[in-house]
Each structure stands twice: as C-alpha cells, then as structure tokens.
Design an enzyme around this catalytic site. Sequence first.
Site, PDB file in Angstrom:
ATOM      1  N   ASP A 452       1.036  -0.926  -0.238  1.00  0.00           N
ATOM      2  CA  ASP A 452      -0.327   0.223   0.045  1.00  0.00           C
ATOM      3  C   ASP A 452       0.750   1.112   0.385  1.00  0.00           C
ATOM      4  O   ASP A 452       2.221   1.235   0.999  1.00  0.00           O
ATOM      5  CB  ASP A 452      -0.916  -0.098   1.516  1.00  0.00           C
ATOM      6  CG  ASP A 452      -1.332   1.090   1.135  1.00  0.00           C
ATOM      7  OD1 ASP A 452      -1.809   2.131   0.328  1.00  0.00           O
ATOM      8  OD2 ASP A 452      -2.737   0.855   1.509  1.00  0.00           O
ATOM      9  N   HIS A 453       0.866   1.705  -0.467  1.00  0.00           N
ATOM     10  CA  HIS A 453       1.704   2.815  -1.218  1.00  0.00           C
ATOM     11  C   HIS A 453       0.929   4.219  -0.372  1.00  0.00           C
ATOM     12  O   HIS A 453       2.130   5.230  -0.210  1.00  0.00           O
ATOM     13  CB  HIS A 453       1.788   3.371  -2.691  1.00  0.00           C
ATOM     14  CG  HIS A 453       3.123   3.851  -3.490  1.00  0.00           C
ATOM     15  ND1 HIS A 453       3.903   3.902  -2.551  1.00  0.00           N
ATOM     16  CD2 HIS A 453       3.520   4.628  -4.604  1.00  0.00           C
ATOM     17  CE1 HIS A 453       5.308   4.498  -3.012  1.00  0.00           C
ATOM     18  NE2 HIS A 453       4.840   4.296  -4.298  1.00  0.00           N
ATOM     19  N   ARG A 454       0.241   4.299   0.282  1.00  0.00           N
ATOM     20  CA  ARG A 454       0.095   5.242   1.097  1.00  0.00           C
ATOM     21  C   ARG A 454       0.857   5.129   2.530  1.00  0.00           C
ATOM     22  O   ARG A 454       1.417   5.901   2.734  1.00  0.00           O
ATOM     23  CB  ARG A 454      -1.242   5.201   1.804  1.00  0.00           C
ATOM     24  CG  ARG A 454      -2.428   5.837   0.501  1.00  0.00           C
ATOM     25  CD  ARG A 454      -2.970   5.434   0.768  1.00  0.00           C
ATOM     26  NE  ARG A 454      -4.352   3.988   1.336  1.00  0.00           N
ATOM     27  CZ  ARG A 454      -5.267   3.123   1.781  1.00  0.00           C
ATOM     28  NH1 ARG A 454      -6.708   4.411   1.710  1.00  0.00           N
ATOM     29  NH2 ARG A 454      -5.579   2.577   2.089  1.00  0.00           N
TER      30      ARG A 454
END
Length: 482
Positions: A452-454
Amino acid sequence: MTTQRFPLPDVGEGLTEAEIVEWRVAVGDTVAVNQVIVEIESAKSLVELPSPWAGTVTALLAEEGTTVDVGTAIIEITTDAPAGAPSDAPAAAAEETSGEGSGSVLVGYGTGEGAGGGRRRRRAAAPAAEVEAKRPTSMSGTSTSSARLDVDAPAPAPAAPAAPTIEKPMASVPATPGSSTTRVLAKPPVRKLAKDLGVDLASVHPTGPGGIVTREDVVAHAEGAAPKALATYPDDDQPWLASGTVSQDGRQTRVPVKSVRKRTAEAMVASAFTAPHVTVFQTIDVTKTMKLVARLKEDRDFADVRVTPLLVAAKAMLLAVNRHPQINASWDEAAQEIVYKHYVNLGIAAATPRGLVVPNIKDAHTLDLLGLAKAIATLTSTARAGRTQPADMADGSITITNVGIFGTDTGTPILNPGEAGILAFGAIRRQPWVHKGKIKARWVTQLALSVDHRLVDGELAARYLADVAKVLEDPARGLVWG
C-alpha cells in the site's frame, strides 16, 4: 406449553444476513439446549447454531439454500415453559440486532470489530398461503377432463363479463414467450409436469395443434435449461457449474454470484480501488533453501508436519518484518491514522473448493520453525474443509500467497483489505545461474511484493523484499537475524 421462534443471530461478524446451508433437525424432532440445529454460511465461514431451548421442532421457517436477514425467525420450537417465561429471552434479545452489527451475538462468538455489513441476496421462500394468494387466476374449459385445456390470460377488468368457455383450441392465440399478453394452452397433466420441473409455460415454444404446449415441449425445454457439460470443459471437472442455468443453445451457463466468491470479489475491488498498489519483483537463487527443506524432511522432529519451501519463505517474512516494522501497519481512513502493529498475524492465502480464503496465524512472530509448520498445516486443512471461523480471518497484518504451487512464475497480488503488504511466492525451477563465476544449474524462483503506497514507500518495499530474499538465498542468515 409455549411456542418459541428462534431469530437468526449475528454470529460475531456484524453481518446482516446469512445463508441456510443444512438443517440438522426436522419437524417433530426433540431438541435439547445447545444441540446444533442448523449450519449457516456467513461471509467465508460455516457456522453451527445451537438451540437456546429444549423442546419439539414444530416448523422450519427457512429452506436450505435461502438467505435470511439477521433477526428473522428461522425455526419454531414448542417448549414446556408457560408463555411469557424467561425462555423467551434468547429470542427477544436476538431480535434487537441492529444494522450496524451491534445487536445480539450468538453465545460463543464474540462481536467482530469493523466488519462490513452483508449484502442482499435471494430471500427465503414466501409461505405457501401467500404464494397461493398471488397466483394468477386461470380459465379452464368444460369439455371432458382428457381434452380440457387451461389458459393463462391477464386478469380481466372489474367490469368485464365472465371469461368464455374455450371449446376449440384453434380459436386461441398461440403462446408468444416474453409477451405481456401471452395466452398459454396446455392440458392439466402438462401443467402439472411443468410445475414439477420448474418450467414457466410462457417460455415454452408450443408445437401442438393450435398452439398447444405438449408434454414433449415441456420436457425438451427443461432439458435445454438444465446444467450440462460445455464443449470447452471436461465433463468431470466443472462442479462450479452445478448451480447454474444453461442457455437454450448450450453456449453459456449463468451461475449466481454468492457466498465466498461474492465476498472475495467485494474485498478485492475495495482493496484495488482504495489502496494504491505498488509491486516490486526479485529473482533469486534458492538452492540452499531447497537443501534445507530436504534435510528437514529427514528430521525426526518434523516427521509429522509437511515441510515445503513456503515454510521457509513464511519464516523469512517474519524475520524481515522484525527488521522493517513499518511495513506491518494499516491505514485507518475514518480516523486518518496509521496503525502500526506490534504483532504479526501472518495470512496464508488458501485456495479451497468454495473459493479463496485468507486466514491468518495469530502472533506468528512468536513461533519457531516447527511451530510455524504446525500452524500452517492446521490453518490450511481447516480452510479446505470450509471450517475457517470469522475470527481466524480478522486482524491480519501481512500475507503470503503461494502462486508457485500452480506452476506460475510470479504475479502482482492484490492486498488483503486492511494490510500493507502481500508476497507472491513463485514456482521454483532448475535454471542456468551464475554461481561463483560459473554457469550452473540452480534452483531459482521469483518474488513479487505488493504494498500500500500510502504506507510503504518504494525504498521500504525494496529493502523488505531484499531481506526476504537474503534469508531464502541463505537460510543460515535467519540464525543471526532471529
């Protein structure tokens, strides 16, 4: 004596509905308190419900295969307690279930936190009296019973005269399937056959004189709509078509989306379009891992468990989490917070006859290699038997999926909702590899890590994957990192 109705309870997932899978009792049976009376399917698990009363079953209010809302009465039991006695309490409490999953919970199943609501599916069958009341009126001829025809027609206006008697079939309009003014000619035995076979007479093409639907027409229509083997699939390898309906030309089968497949689709769509996925890849030499697996298979301590490269990969993930704890986190959208977890509940994606499930090993970071092997064996056998409980799939932190077992080199896995990382472990093959300056045949595999690039930047993802790879390339490194 008094009659109690048992409402479908919330089994601890916060869901609003469940499917009746199998009744364990029948009308007239005597049941005891806590005796299992029915098996239901909710989300991805099968749950057995016990009886809250002792008494005699007087009615089953929902059929097997139907979906009912939480709080809907599913069984009627006559007890020896007088009306208004405390035995009413379980039913009354269950009826207070709210749409948010905060209502009554079946004893023995804790209330799930953050579980999503259920979806509307096929309703339970209406009572017979209600169905009979809604059935359209039909006109019948007055000739001898062997020649009499029943005709379906739209209900006449209130002021219209009584329907005329049909003397000659040829005077009637032939059936036109799909028309709102369809008039169907058929003898009573043919109508009964159609009802028994579940065939809508309006959809049957008539071949009899004057547009009469014959017995052969009904049988041919039923056979055409029955599930059948398709030319593109083997006859003995398509159980997933059993609940479907085949088109008249036999070129399509439509299967209702329900149960595990429906919930998996919802979770994957939500994950794919909520968490921005980034996937990093690495190809590695796992020859030393294969040698370790071969030695462990001969080890007396591991005699009762199945040792595979997946076991070593799972241990490598746990060691890498210890070095990069930031990846063991989740995103709380409602609170706008990042939740860092001080434990690792390792998810193992398991393909089952009912679909994909992802139960997780609680506190996997506390287990040694043997304990991890036993936990994986228990988890996968339970999942394939369809007995994974909701709690076993809740609160996962990171997941591994073994796509290599199907001969796949790698893939771009979709995150399990609520997690920040998932590792795809590819097939292990003998390939040419440069080893100590020479080209040799080595065991090689590919890893793919989606994050999850967040929560996880590219650098963190690359470093985490590199550490997993290092342990698989040289399992002895785990002694230093452990």
